[in-house]
Motif scaffolding. Sequence first.
Motif, mmCIF file in Angstrom:
data_model
loop_
_atom_site.group_PDB
_atom_site.id
_atom_site.type_symbol
_atom_site.label_atom_id
_atom_site.label_comp_id
_atom_site.label_asym_id
_atom_site.label_seq_id
_atom_site.Cartn_x
_atom_site.Cartn_y
_atom_site.Cartn_z
ATOM 1 N N VAL A 70 0.853 -1.192 0.000
ATOM 2 C CA VAL A 70 0.000 0.000 0.000
ATOM 3 C C VAL A 70 0.888 1.241 0.000
ATOM 4 C CG1 VAL A 70 -1.887 -1.185 1.195
ATOM 5 C CG2 VAL A 70 -0.126 0.014 2.531
ATOM 6 N N ALA A 71 0.273 2.398 -0.176
ATOM 7 C CA ALA A 71 1.025 3.649 -0.273
ATOM 8 C C ALA A 71 0.888 4.484 0.991
ATOM 9 C CB ALA A 71 0.546 4.463 -1.477
ATOM 10 N N GLU A 72 1.934 5.229 1.296
ATOM 11 C CA GLU A 72 1.875 6.187 2.397
ATOM 12 C C GLU A 72 0.772 7.220 2.142
ATOM 13 O OE1 GLU A 72 5.703 7.977 2.750
ATOM 14 O OE2 GLU A 72 6.611 6.225 3.698
ATOM 15 N N ASN A 73 0.174 7.688 3.218
ATOM 16 C CA ASN A 73 -0.879 8.707 3.172
ATOM 17 C C ASN A 73 -2.133 8.234 2.443
ATOM 18 O OD1 ASN A 73 0.774 10.640 4.552
ATOM 19 N ND2 ASN A 73 1.867 10.942 2.617
ATOM 20 N N ASN A 74 -2.308 6.907 2.390
ATOM 21 C CA ASN A 74 -3.490 6.363 1.730
ATOM 22 C C ASN A 74 -4.740 6.631 2.552
ATOM 23 O OD1 ASN A 74 -4.333 3.884 3.473
ATOM 24 N ND2 ASN A 74 -2.125 3.612 3.227
ATOM 25 N N ILE B 250 -8.230 -1.684 7.610
ATOM 26 C CA ILE B 250 -7.761 -0.603 6.749
ATOM 27 C C ILE B 250 -6.967 0.439 7.533
ATOM 28 C CG2 ILE B 250 -8.528 1.318 5.296
ATOM 29 C CD1 ILE B 250 -10.872 -0.532 4.407
ATOM 30 N N VAL B 251 -7.446 0.842 8.711
ATOM 31 C CA VAL B 251 -6.672 1.839 9.465
ATOM 32 C C VAL B 251 -5.356 1.248 9.956
ATOM 33 C CG1 VAL B 251 -8.711 3.145 10.122
ATOM 34 C CG2 VAL B 251 -7.793 1.412 11.705
ATOM 35 N N GLY B 252 -5.277 -0.072 10.004
ATOM 36 C CA GLY B 252 -4.030 -0.710 10.393
ATOM 37 C C GLY B 252 -2.892 -0.439 9.445
ATOM 38 N N PHE B 253 -3.191 -0.166 8.168
ATOM 39 C CA PHE B 253 -2.110 0.169 7.236
ATOM 40 C C PHE B 253 -2.172 1.635 6.794
ATOM 41 C CE2 PHE B 253 -5.297 -2.132 4.541
ATOM 42 C CZ PHE B 253 -5.599 -1.153 3.608
ATOM 43 N N SER B 254 -2.854 2.449 7.605
ATOM 44 C CA SER B 254 -2.828 3.897 7.422
ATOM 45 C C SER B 254 -1.704 4.485 8.268
ATOM 46 C CB SER B 254 -4.166 4.495 7.864
ATOM 47 O OG SER B 254 -4.095 5.901 7.979
ATOM 48 N N ASN B 255 -1.153 5.621 7.837
ATOM 49 C CA ASN B 255 -0.196 6.317 8.704
ATOM 50 C C ASN B 255 -0.803 7.607 9.281
ATOM 51 O OD1 ASN B 255 0.017 7.235 5.990
ATOM 52 N ND2 ASN B 255 1.949 8.259 6.438
ATOM 53 N N ASP B 256 -2.126 7.670 9.293
ATOM 54 C CA ASP B 256 -2.852 8.766 9.934
ATOM 55 C C ASP B 256 -3.106 8.366 11.389
ATOM 56 O OD1 ASP B 256 -4.668 10.601 10.907
ATOM 57 O OD2 ASP B 256 -5.975 10.539 9.148
ATOM 58 N N GLU B 257 -2.425 9.003 12.307
ATOM 59 C CA GLU B 257 -2.525 8.614 13.712
ATOM 60 C C GLU B 257 -3.911 8.840 14.288
ATOM 61 O OE1 GLU B 257 -0.635 6.778 15.771
ATOM 62 O OE2 GLU B 257 0.370 6.419 13.871
ATOM 63 N N ASP B 258 -4.647 9.829 13.769
ATOM 64 C CA ASP B 258 -6.023 10.025 14.236
ATOM 65 C C ASP B 258 -6.877 8.806 13.908
ATOM 66 O OD1 ASP B 258 -5.550 12.508 15.306
ATOM 67 O OD2 ASP B 258 -6.207 13.607 13.526
ATOM 68 N N THR C 45 2.588 -3.894 3.512
ATOM 69 C CA THR C 45 3.868 -3.201 3.416
ATOM 70 C C THR C 45 3.607 -1.827 2.809
ATOM 71 O OG1 THR C 45 5.046 -5.280 3.080
ATOM 72 C CG2 THR C 45 6.189 -3.254 2.419
ATOM 73 N N THR C 46 4.113 -0.779 3.443
ATOM 74 C CA THR C 46 3.856 0.583 2.992
ATOM 75 C C THR C 46 5.066 1.158 2.272
ATOM 76 O OG1 THR C 46 2.372 0.921 4.872
ATOM 77 C CG2 THR C 46 3.161 2.887 3.735
ATOM 78 N N VAL C 47 4.823 1.786 1.124
ATOM 79 C CA VAL C 47 5.880 2.440 0.352
ATOM 80 C C VAL C 47 5.440 3.857 0.024
ATOM 81 C CG1 VAL C 47 6.676 0.264 -0.666
ATOM 82 C CG2 VAL C 47 4.969 1.642 -1.873
ATOM 83 N N PRO C 48 6.357 4.757 -0.324
ATOM 84 C CA PRO C 48 5.962 6.125 -0.687
ATOM 85 C C PRO C 48 5.073 6.144 -1.925
ATOM 86 C CG PRO C 48 8.324 5.998 -0.229
ATOM 87 C CD PRO C 48 7.830 4.588 -0.299
ATOM 88 N N VAL D 139 -0.855 -5.012 -5.143
ATOM 89 C CA VAL D 139 -0.549 -3.615 -4.845
ATOM 90 C C VAL D 139 -1.884 -2.878 -4.840
ATOM 91 C CG1 VAL D 139 0.536 -1.506 -5.684
ATOM 92 C CG2 VAL D 139 1.760 -3.682 -5.846
ATOM 93 N N LEU D 140 -2.183 -2.210 -3.734
ATOM 94 C CA LEU D 140 -3.440 -1.478 -3.574
ATOM 95 C C LEU D 140 -3.128 0.007 -3.497
ATOM 96 C CD1 LEU D 140 -6.457 -1.075 -2.796
ATOM 97 C CD2 LEU D 140 -5.794 -1.610 -0.428
ATOM 98 N N ILE D 141 -3.590 0.773 -4.491
ATOM 99 C CA ILE D 141 -3.317 2.211 -4.497
ATOM 100 C C ILE D 141 -4.533 3.002 -4.980
ATOM 101 C CG2 ILE D 141 -0.809 2.093 -4.828
ATOM 102 C CD1 ILE D 141 -1.358 2.672 -7.824
ATOM 103 N N GLU D 142 -4.585 4.249 -4.556
ATOM 104 C CA GLU D 142 -5.482 5.227 -5.155
ATOM 105 C C GLU D 142 -4.725 5.863 -6.321
ATOM 106 O OE1 GLU D 142 -7.170 7.760 -1.636
ATOM 107 O OE2 GLU D 142 -5.331 6.718 -1.007
ATOM 108 N N PRO D 143 -5.283 5.892 -7.514
ATOM 109 C CA PRO D 143 -4.582 6.543 -8.627
ATOM 110 C C PRO D 143 -4.286 8.020 -8.347
ATOM 111 C CG PRO D 143 -6.399 5.218 -9.434
ATOM 112 C CD PRO D 143 -6.528 5.258 -7.946
ATOM 113 N N ILE D 144 -5.169 8.647 -7.602
ATOM 114 C CA ILE D 144 -4.972 10.001 -7.064
ATOM 115 C C ILE D 144 -5.447 9.931 -5.620
ATOM 116 C CG2 ILE D 144 -5.685 12.421 -7.174
ATOM 117 C CD1 ILE D 144 -6.179 11.951 -10.194
ATOM 118 N N GLN D 145 -4.642 10.414 -4.692
ATOM 119 C CA GLN D 145 -5.023 10.329 -3.289
ATOM 120 C C GLN D 145 -5.955 11.478 -2.926
ATOM 121 O OE1 GLN D 145 -1.236 10.025 -1.156
ATOM 122 N NE2 GLN D 145 -1.463 7.795 -1.120
ATOM 123 N N GLY D 146 -7.212 11.138 -2.639
ATOM 124 C CA GLY D 146 -8.217 12.151 -2.394
ATOM 125 C C GLY D 146 -8.166 12.750 -1.003
#
Length: 390
Positions: free
Chosen positions: A126-130, A138-146, A159-162, A180-187
């Motif tokens: 997955v990607a950082e800031n997803n 899902i929040v388990g692989f987020s890097n948003d602490e909130d 596994t998280t990558v930039p 690989v799970l990504i948003e084509p544009i991160q909303g």
Amino acid sequence: MTSHIARNYAPLPVEIATGAGAWVNDVDGRRYLDMLAGYSALNFGHCNPTLVKAATDQLARVTLTSRAFSSDQLEPFAAALAKLCGKDLVLPMNTGAEAVETAIKVARAWGYRVKGIPDGQANIIVAENNFHGRTTTIVGFSNDEDARADFGPFAPGFTTVPFGDAEALAAAIDENTAAVLIEPIQGEAGIIVPPDGYLTAVREITRERRVLMIADEIQSGLGRTGETFACDREGVVPDMYLLGKALGGGIVPVSAVVADEDVLGVIEPGQHGSTFGGNPLAAAVGHAVVDMLATGEWQERARSLGEHLANRLEPLIGHGVTELRCVGLWAGIDVDPAVGTGREIGERLLARGVLVKDTHGQTIRMAPPLTIRATELDWAVEQLALVLRK
């Protein structure tokens, strides 16, 4: 006044009572231009007549059968959506997060049953800031602490990558990588657009390494970027599309995983489901949405109006705006801290009759219904220019 609503949101102080097109009215009759459109759920506007008719016609017939039985609406909807995506199969669900959770299960099952990954060893990149939703997985692989704080323990296997770094993604793939799970544009991150060629590189890497490419098009898909899917901007076709929000026309929650038989065919009866997923009402509305998109009219409208919006916003750079990102009718606007936070700008715009939403402190998002007119966009930008001067 005491509220009985759990505080999982901090909404702007407005109570909306009615809406039509790009406009809503509050309980006191004050009118607002909706420049958020339910995070793209309302791509076709509030109470779109075509979609309201599809819903009301079906309401008088049957609304729910559960998937214990089929309905006369489900197969036509699935066939139309599969055609729009150029895929074989559709697995209907309700919310975007459910579509993502479904994709995770499908990817793991494919990894074990098709690729031959040892049991319990599949991983997904997955990607950082997803932002893919707010379930515990899902929040388990987020890097948003909130989103993460106090909700663990979290599921392993991610596994998280930039975001935007194809080389880092390639380096993270191993023999146990299923997808690989990504948003084509991160909303949610603020309309973050990857470098040109990134999606093409991801597609090439995943194909070469026998890894599924899953595109979360829940916010970016279905016309928002000026294309049917954001992946279309680079001519990329992922193995799985994850769709939601606009698929329900802002009327009912509808989501879907769309893929070919060799991927989605790994799911057998009893292994996944939803009481409401693919219900007749949802299928009727979803089918009407797909029919609207099939003409290409809405995509073209998002392209032309998006160019207009970008041209109006660009002069604000250096005048309260530090950075601007526009793709189709979708804009991420970074606000200079000297003029206020994103929340404060949203409150000032609310007072002037414009609805937007802040994210990550200094960013506001604009994602108006595709029904909006150029003159209405002009007025919204004029209001933004005024509040940035304060």
